[in-house]
Design a protein around this motif. Structure first.
Motif, mmCIF file in Angstrom:
data_model
loop_
_atom_site.group_PDB
_atom_site.id
_atom_site.type_symbol
_atom_site.label_atom_id
_atom_site.label_comp_id
_atom_site.label_asym_id
_atom_site.label_seq_id
_atom_site.Cartn_x
_atom_site.Cartn_y
_atom_site.Cartn_z
ATOM 1 N N LYS A 99 15.441 -25.548 -18.348
ATOM 2 C CA LYS A 99 15.243 -24.100 -18.465
ATOM 3 C C LYS A 99 13.840 -23.707 -17.995
ATOM 4 C CE LYS A 99 15.683 -20.193 -21.652
ATOM 5 N NZ LYS A 99 14.446 -19.535 -21.191
ATOM 6 N N PHE A 100 12.836 -24.510 -18.355
ATOM 7 C CA PHE A 100 11.473 -24.237 -17.887
ATOM 8 C C PHE A 100 11.447 -24.155 -16.365
ATOM 9 C CE2 PHE A 100 9.593 -26.535 -21.805
ATOM 10 C CZ PHE A 100 9.626 -25.344 -22.533
ATOM 11 N N MET A 101 12.101 -25.103 -15.712
ATOM 12 C CA MET A 101 12.096 -25.156 -14.253
ATOM 13 C C MET A 101 12.872 -23.986 -13.650
ATOM 14 S SD MET A 101 12.441 -29.285 -13.580
ATOM 15 C CE MET A 101 12.282 -29.100 -11.795
ATOM 16 N N ARG A 102 14.003 -23.639 -14.266
ATOM 17 C CA ARG A 102 14.777 -22.487 -13.774
ATOM 18 C C ARG A 102 13.969 -21.204 -13.889
ATOM 19 N NH1 ARG A 102 19.064 -24.766 -16.692
ATOM 20 N NH2 ARG A 102 18.796 -23.210 -18.344
ATOM 21 N N ASP A 103 13.332 -21.008 -15.031
ATOM 22 C CA ASP A 103 12.548 -19.785 -15.242
ATOM 23 C C ASP A 103 11.361 -19.714 -14.285
ATOM 24 O OD1 ASP A 103 14.300 -19.175 -17.252
ATOM 25 O OD2 ASP A 103 12.942 -19.725 -18.896
ATOM 26 N N LEU A 104 10.716 -20.866 -14.073
ATOM 27 C CA LEU A 104 9.583 -20.904 -13.154
ATOM 28 C C LEU A 104 10.042 -20.567 -11.736
ATOM 29 C CD1 LEU A 104 6.617 -21.558 -12.536
ATOM 30 C CD2 LEU A 104 7.280 -23.981 -12.337
ATOM 31 N N GLY A 105 11.163 -21.135 -11.316
ATOM 32 C CA GLY A 105 11.691 -20.846 -9.993
ATOM 33 C C GLY A 105 12.076 -19.388 -9.828
ATOM 34 N N ALA A 106 12.617 -18.800 -10.886
ATOM 35 C CA ALA A 106 13.008 -17.390 -10.831
ATOM 36 C C ALA A 106 11.782 -16.483 -10.738
ATOM 37 C CB ALA A 106 13.832 -17.029 -12.069
ATOM 38 N N ARG A 107 10.697 -16.856 -11.441
ATOM 39 C CA ARG A 107 9.475 -16.048 -11.405
ATOM 40 C C ARG A 107 8.786 -16.130 -10.054
ATOM 41 N NH1 ARG A 107 8.533 -18.366 -16.399
ATOM 42 N NH2 ARG A 107 6.938 -19.781 -15.587
ATOM 43 N N ARG A 108 8.665 -17.335 -9.528
ATOM 44 C CA ARG A 108 7.857 -17.548 -8.329
ATOM 45 C C ARG A 108 8.678 -17.593 -7.040
ATOM 46 N NH1 ARG A 108 3.186 -15.575 -9.672
ATOM 47 N NH2 ARG A 108 2.319 -16.480 -11.585
ATOM 48 N N ARG A 109 9.969 -17.764 -7.147
ATOM 49 C CA ARG A 109 10.865 -17.758 -5.985
ATOM 50 C C ARG A 109 10.495 -18.821 -4.943
ATOM 51 N NH1 ARG A 109 14.303 -13.853 -5.246
ATOM 52 N NH2 ARG A 109 14.041 -13.794 -2.960
ATOM 53 N N GLU A 110 9.958 -19.910 -5.419
ATOM 54 C CA GLU A 110 9.692 -21.068 -4.576
ATOM 55 C C GLU A 110 10.364 -22.279 -5.206
ATOM 56 O OE1 GLU A 110 8.533 -20.763 -1.715
ATOM 57 O OE2 GLU A 110 7.235 -19.005 -1.690
ATOM 58 N N THR A 111 10.524 -23.336 -4.434
ATOM 59 C CA THR A 111 11.192 -24.535 -4.925
ATOM 60 C C THR A 111 10.336 -25.248 -5.969
ATOM 61 O OG1 THR A 111 12.391 -24.854 -2.849
ATOM 62 C CG2 THR A 111 12.144 -26.786 -4.270
ATOM 63 N N VAL A 112 10.947 -25.568 -7.095
ATOM 64 C CA VAL A 112 10.277 -26.307 -8.165
ATOM 65 C C VAL A 112 10.770 -27.754 -8.131
ATOM 66 C CG1 VAL A 112 9.821 -26.439 -10.637
ATOM 67 C CG2 VAL A 112 10.282 -24.212 -9.560
ATOM 68 N N ASN A 113 9.847 -28.699 -8.056
ATOM 69 C CA ASN A 113 10.202 -30.114 -8.044
ATOM 70 C C ASN A 113 9.483 -30.861 -9.156
ATOM 71 O OD1 ASN A 113 11.982 -30.323 -5.800
ATOM 72 N ND2 ASN A 113 10.248 -30.152 -4.411
ATOM 73 N N LEU A 114 10.126 -31.886 -9.660
ATOM 74 C CA LEU A 114 9.513 -32.786 -10.629
ATOM 75 C C LEU A 114 9.530 -34.179 -10.010
ATOM 76 C CD1 LEU A 114 8.383 -32.713 -13.565
ATOM 77 C CD2 LEU A 114 10.610 -33.564 -14.309
ATOM 78 N N TYR A 115 8.344 -34.776 -9.842
ATOM 79 C CA TYR A 115 8.211 -36.084 -9.197
ATOM 80 C C TYR A 115 7.680 -37.121 -10.177
ATOM 81 C CZ TYR A 115 8.543 -33.808 -4.599
ATOM 82 O OH TYR A 115 8.962 -33.089 -3.498
ATOM 83 N N ALA A 221 4.728 -35.159 -12.004
ATOM 84 C CA ALA A 221 4.044 -34.030 -11.364
ATOM 85 C C ALA A 221 5.046 -32.901 -11.219
ATOM 86 C CB ALA A 221 3.506 -34.434 -9.994
ATOM 87 N N LEU A 222 4.658 -31.722 -11.665
ATOM 88 C CA LEU A 222 5.485 -30.525 -11.545
ATOM 89 C C LEU A 222 4.891 -29.693 -10.418
ATOM 90 C CD1 LEU A 222 7.818 -28.834 -12.866
ATOM 91 C CD2 LEU A 222 6.025 -27.687 -14.189
ATOM 92 N N SER A 223 5.730 -29.279 -9.471
ATOM 93 C CA SER A 223 5.177 -28.603 -8.297
ATOM 94 C C SER A 223 6.006 -27.399 -7.869
ATOM 95 C CB SER A 223 5.084 -29.579 -7.122
ATOM 96 O OG SER A 223 6.369 -29.854 -6.584
ATOM 97 N N LEU A 224 5.331 -26.517 -7.152
ATOM 98 C CA LEU A 224 5.960 -25.430 -6.407
ATOM 99 C C LEU A 224 5.658 -25.685 -4.939
ATOM 100 C CD1 LEU A 224 4.936 -22.343 -8.584
ATOM 101 C CD2 LEU A 224 7.296 -22.950 -8.006
ATOM 102 N N SER A 225 6.659 -25.550 -4.083
ATOM 103 C CA SER A 225 6.434 -25.820 -2.665
ATOM 104 C C SER A 225 7.226 -24.854 -1.805
ATOM 105 C CB SER A 225 6.827 -27.261 -2.321
ATOM 106 O OG SER A 225 8.186 -27.502 -2.643
ATOM 107 N N GLY A 226 6.712 -24.621 -0.593
ATOM 108 C CA GLY A 226 7.362 -23.710 0.329
ATOM 109 C C GLY A 226 6.561 -23.558 1.601
ATOM 110 N N PRO A 227 6.931 -22.621 2.462
ATOM 111 C CA PRO A 227 6.211 -22.410 3.725
ATOM 112 C C PRO A 227 4.761 -22.014 3.477
ATOM 113 C CG PRO A 227 8.330 -21.267 3.719
ATOM 114 C CD PRO A 227 8.091 -21.721 2.321
ATOM 115 N N THR A 228 3.861 -22.539 4.287
ATOM 116 C CA THR A 228 2.430 -22.287 4.128
ATOM 117 C C THR A 228 2.093 -20.801 4.167
ATOM 118 O OG1 THR A 228 1.867 -24.462 5.039
ATOM 119 C CG2 THR A 228 0.152 -22.764 5.121
#
Length: 263
Positions: A99-115, A221-228
């Protein structure tokens, strides 16, 4: 037979068995979403093994349900279903973490990854894909190198010196890259987050923060990633603050995982 000769024979047999396992794994690794079926000829060309060896290995894999004969080659066998189910249940993240990851992705609209770390790689263990058409996509289970990228900079915080050297040697820059890795790690540890822009792939940016385990070490590592183009400086700092809050909540709930590195 003398003990020395017997031990030598046992060691040779062990080495042969290990080679066979490695070759079987290499054959299975050739299968993927882009190539769900593979022929004997393709296996021979990809591995460089003799055709007779490939046929013997494929027959063994088929007998154990790991491959399945099809008219145009071999595809993953039904025996993998049991392992896939076991892996999925073992790797399933707690509902609150998802849920944390879903909410974060919804707020920021970028891909959330856990590595997490596996040897000299970081493995994607969970993802919330960006809803935007232009996005960064990494599949769960994908292995990426540790020699660059925001997530690597936080994952390597507690890494021993030998691991850093191995990561550097595997990079395009050689062992001298250790110095740069240390600089990145120290900077990320000081500010509590890391970012990267085109280090591994042109046009790709990421922001990452550490997730701390029960022992106080970095376990993910929790990350947000997308186009520069969507990661200017002021946005990066906002992403970092949001990521740190989410990672803090994950850590406080006692984040743990089967792949937690034993260092």
């Amino acid at each position: 037979m003398s003990p020395a000769k017997k031990n030598g024979g046992d060691q040779a047999a062990d080495a042969g068995g290990v080679r066979s396992v490695q070759r079987a794994v290499e054959i299975m690794s050739l299968l993927g979403e882009e190539r769900p079926v593979i022929s004997i000829r393709e296996i021979v060309e990809a591995t460089g093994l003799a055709k007779t060896t490939v046929i013997r290995l494929v027959q063994t894999l088929e007998q154990n349900g790991l491959l399945w004969a099809a008219p145009n080659g071999y595809l993953p066998g039904p025996g993998l279903w049991r392992w896939a189910h076991l892996a999925r249940s073992s790797w399933e993240l707690p509902p609150e973490t998802r849920k944390f990851m879903r909410d974060l992705g919804a707020r920021r609209r970028e891909t959330v990854n856990l590595y997490m770390v596996r040897d000299i790689y970081r493995v994607c263990v969970a993802q919330q894909e960006s809803p935007q058409p232009l996005r960064h996509v990494v599949h769960i289970g994908d292995e990426l190198p540790l020699w660059a990228g925001a997530s690597s900079k936080v994952l390597l915080r507690d890494a021993p010196e030998p691991l850093l050297r191995r990561v550097a040697v595997a990079s395009p820059y050689g062992e001298g890259h250790v110095k740069r890795l240390r600089e990145w790690i120290d900077e990320a540890a000081h500010q509590g987050w890391a970012d990267s822009h085109g280090e591994r792939e042109d046009g790709l940016s990421a922001v990452a923060v550490p997730v701390i385990g029960r022992s106080g070490t970095v376990v993910a590592a929790l990350s947000l990633s997308g186009p520069t183009v969507r990661f200017p400086g002021e946005i990066v700092e906002q992403y970092a603050a949001d990521l740190r809050q989410v990672a803090k909540e994950m850590s406080e709930r006692g984040f743990d995982h089967p792949l937690s590195p034993a260092r």
